[in-house]
Design a protein around this motif. Structure first.
Motif, mmCIF file in Angstrom:
data_model
loop_
_atom_site.group_PDB
_atom_site.id
_atom_site.type_symbol
_atom_site.label_atom_id
_atom_site.label_comp_id
_atom_site.label_asym_id
_atom_site.label_seq_id
_atom_site.Cartn_x
_atom_site.Cartn_y
_atom_site.Cartn_z
ATOM 1 N N MET A 1 40.818 22.611 49.872
ATOM 2 C CA MET A 1 40.309 23.943 49.108
ATOM 3 C C MET A 1 38.874 24.344 49.980
ATOM 4 S SD MET A 1 40.553 26.964 47.834
ATOM 5 C CE MET A 1 42.484 26.450 47.063
ATOM 6 N N ALA A 2 37.966 22.915 49.471
ATOM 7 C CA ALA A 2 36.352 23.481 50.120
ATOM 8 C C ALA A 2 36.382 23.502 51.442
ATOM 9 C CB ALA A 2 36.016 22.120 49.299
ATOM 10 N N LYS A 3 36.875 22.881 52.266
ATOM 11 C CA LYS A 3 36.489 23.378 53.365
ATOM 12 C C LYS A 3 37.254 24.740 54.127
ATOM 13 C CE LYS A 3 37.363 18.287 54.716
ATOM 14 N NZ LYS A 3 36.300 18.221 54.983
ATOM 15 N N ALA A 4 38.187 24.984 53.440
ATOM 16 C CA ALA A 4 38.519 26.375 53.754
ATOM 17 C C ALA A 4 37.590 27.441 52.919
ATOM 18 C CB ALA A 4 40.497 26.861 52.822
ATOM 19 N N GLY A 5 36.816 27.233 52.197
ATOM 20 C CA GLY A 5 35.911 28.541 51.613
ATOM 21 C C GLY A 5 36.624 29.390 50.590
ATOM 22 N N ALA A 6 36.709 28.712 49.263
ATOM 23 C CA ALA A 6 36.818 29.451 48.673
ATOM 24 C C ALA A 6 36.256 30.565 48.086
ATOM 25 C CB ALA A 6 37.237 28.512 47.015
ATOM 26 N N VAL A 7 36.541 32.080 47.450
ATOM 27 C CA VAL A 7 36.201 33.364 47.376
ATOM 28 C C VAL A 7 36.521 33.771 45.420
ATOM 29 C CG1 VAL A 7 35.903 36.022 47.361
ATOM 30 C CG2 VAL A 7 36.627 33.875 49.416
ATOM 31 N N PHE A 8 35.125 33.620 44.489
ATOM 32 C CA PHE A 8 35.521 34.517 43.694
ATOM 33 C C PHE A 8 34.806 35.057 43.260
ATOM 34 C CE2 PHE A 8 35.099 29.584 42.553
ATOM 35 C CZ PHE A 8 35.846 29.209 42.163
ATOM 36 N N ARG A 9 35.584 36.263 42.911
ATOM 37 C CA ARG A 9 35.139 37.750 42.360
ATOM 38 C C ARG A 9 34.088 38.095 41.960
ATOM 39 N NH1 ARG A 9 37.010 40.236 38.496
ATOM 40 N NH2 ARG A 9 38.881 39.529 38.841
ATOM 41 N N ILE A 10 32.927 38.511 41.569
ATOM 42 C CA ILE A 10 31.725 38.533 40.250
ATOM 43 C C ILE A 10 31.941 39.932 39.846
ATOM 44 C CG2 ILE A 10 30.131 37.215 39.337
ATOM 45 C CD1 ILE A 10 30.210 35.150 41.239
ATOM 46 N N GLU A 11 31.876 40.037 38.817
ATOM 47 C CA GLU A 11 31.268 41.211 38.347
ATOM 48 C C GLU A 11 30.466 41.438 36.850
ATOM 49 O OE1 GLU A 11 34.441 44.578 35.649
ATOM 50 O OE2 GLU A 11 35.408 42.893 37.115
ATOM 51 N N ARG A 12 29.263 42.008 37.109
ATOM 52 C CA ARG A 12 28.322 42.073 36.485
ATOM 53 C C ARG A 12 29.351 43.526 35.054
ATOM 54 N NH1 ARG A 12 21.938 42.781 36.713
ATOM 55 N NH2 ARG A 12 21.718 42.225 34.193
ATOM 56 N N ARG A 13 28.738 42.635 34.019
ATOM 57 C CA ARG A 13 29.084 43.580 32.760
ATOM 58 C C ARG A 13 27.882 43.981 32.010
ATOM 59 N NH1 ARG A 13 35.286 43.087 31.007
ATOM 60 N NH2 ARG A 13 35.391 42.545 33.206
ATOM 61 N N ALA A 14 28.331 44.060 30.412
ATOM 62 C CA ALA A 14 27.375 44.794 30.300
ATOM 63 C C ALA A 14 25.714 43.037 29.821
ATOM 64 C CB ALA A 14 27.244 45.493 28.719
ATOM 65 N N GLY A 15 24.786 44.243 29.608
ATOM 66 C CA GLY A 15 23.604 43.290 29.926
ATOM 67 C C GLY A 15 23.803 41.926 30.698
ATOM 68 N N ASP A 16 23.454 40.605 30.721
ATOM 69 C CA ASP A 16 23.692 39.562 31.448
ATOM 70 C C ASP A 16 24.646 38.884 31.889
ATOM 71 O OD1 ASP A 16 22.410 37.968 34.164
ATOM 72 O OD2 ASP A 16 21.200 36.949 32.661
ATOM 73 N N ILE A 17 26.080 39.864 31.418
ATOM 74 C CA ILE A 17 27.534 39.020 31.027
ATOM 75 C C ILE A 17 28.019 38.883 32.607
ATOM 76 C CG2 ILE A 17 29.788 38.929 30.120
ATOM 77 C CD1 ILE A 17 28.290 39.864 27.558
ATOM 78 N N TRP A 18 28.686 38.065 33.158
ATOM 79 C CA TRP A 18 29.398 37.600 34.271
ATOM 80 C C TRP A 18 30.461 37.688 34.111
ATOM 81 C CZ3 TRP A 18 25.684 39.630 38.805
ATOM 82 C CH2 TRP A 18 24.668 40.124 38.626
ATOM 83 N N ARG A 19 31.381 37.520 35.030
ATOM 84 C CA ARG A 19 32.816 37.499 34.523
ATOM 85 C C ARG A 19 33.200 37.038 35.739
ATOM 86 N NH1 ARG A 19 35.369 37.676 30.219
ATOM 87 N NH2 ARG A 19 37.835 38.718 31.530
ATOM 88 N N THR A 20 34.266 36.478 36.045
ATOM 89 C CA THR A 20 34.499 36.054 37.647
ATOM 90 C C THR A 20 36.094 35.909 37.403
ATOM 91 O OG1 THR A 20 34.190 34.924 39.548
ATOM 92 C CG2 THR A 20 33.577 33.795 37.885
ATOM 93 N N GLY A 21 36.683 35.314 38.975
ATOM 94 C CA GLY A 21 38.157 34.359 39.137
ATOM 95 C C GLY A 21 38.487 34.294 40.471
ATOM 96 N N PHE A 22 39.030 33.407 40.478
ATOM 97 C CA PHE A 22 39.517 33.181 41.986
ATOM 98 C C PHE A 22 39.923 33.897 42.734
ATOM 99 C CE2 PHE A 22 42.381 31.175 44.390
ATOM 100 C CZ PHE A 22 41.503 30.577 45.970
ATOM 101 N N ALA A 23 39.266 34.512 43.718
ATOM 102 C CA ALA A 23 40.326 35.706 44.620
ATOM 103 C C ALA A 23 41.154 35.189 45.447
ATOM 104 C CB ALA A 23 38.914 36.679 45.191
ATOM 105 N N GLY A 24 40.900 33.840 45.768
ATOM 106 C CA GLY A 24 41.525 33.878 47.249
ATOM 107 C C GLY A 24 40.017 32.908 48.368
ATOM 108 N N CYS A 25 41.196 32.126 49.236
ATOM 109 C CA CYS A 25 39.917 31.619 50.696
ATOM 110 C C CYS A 25 39.865 32.318 51.745
ATOM 111 C CB CYS A 25 41.204 30.842 50.951
ATOM 112 S SG CYS A 25 41.814 29.347 49.778
ATOM 113 N N ASP A 26 39.020 31.893 52.308
ATOM 114 C CA ASP A 26 38.208 32.611 53.559
ATOM 115 C C ASP A 26 37.272 31.794 54.218
ATOM 116 O OD1 ASP A 26 37.242 34.519 55.434
ATOM 117 O OD2 ASP A 26 36.156 35.569 54.124
ATOM 118 N N LEU A 27 38.270 31.452 55.339
ATOM 119 C CA LEU A 27 37.834 31.105 56.197
ATOM 120 C C LEU A 27 35.689 30.632 56.973
ATOM 121 C CD1 LEU A 27 40.330 29.390 58.633
ATOM 122 C CD2 LEU A 27 39.442 27.931 56.818
#
Length: 79
Positions: A1-27
């Motif tokens: 996974m580390a060599k392929a390049g992982a992508v996390f989707r990061i979304e800012r919520r109210a204040g300084d709360i950041w939600r994220t989740g694994f979104a896939g791989c990207d070379l």
């Protein structure tokens, strides 16, 4: 996974709360991180658990049992 390049989707919520989740791989991401972050992320991917990451914190004050990986001024955590 580390060599392929992982992508996390990061979304800012109210204040300084950041939600994220694994979104896939990207070379195309390969090589876009600094050397220290590259090593830190490779070690984190080797231990697994990236599928459960749900939060980005812009500090390193997260309890060890909740933290997946810590970088310079940030942490990816389970909640």
């Amino acid at each position: 996974m580390a060599k392929a390049g992982a992508v996390f989707r990061i979304e800012r919520r109210a204040g300084d709360i950041w939600r994220t989740g694994f979104a896939g791989c990207d070379l195309s991401c390969a090589g876009s991180r600094d050397e220290a972050s590259e090593r830190t992320l490779a070690e984190a991917f080797a231990k697994g658990g990236w599928q459960k990451v749900t939060r980005l914190y812009r500090d390193q004050e997260i309890a060890e049992e909740r933290c997946w990986v810590r970088g310079a001024g940030w942490s990816l955590a389970y909640s």
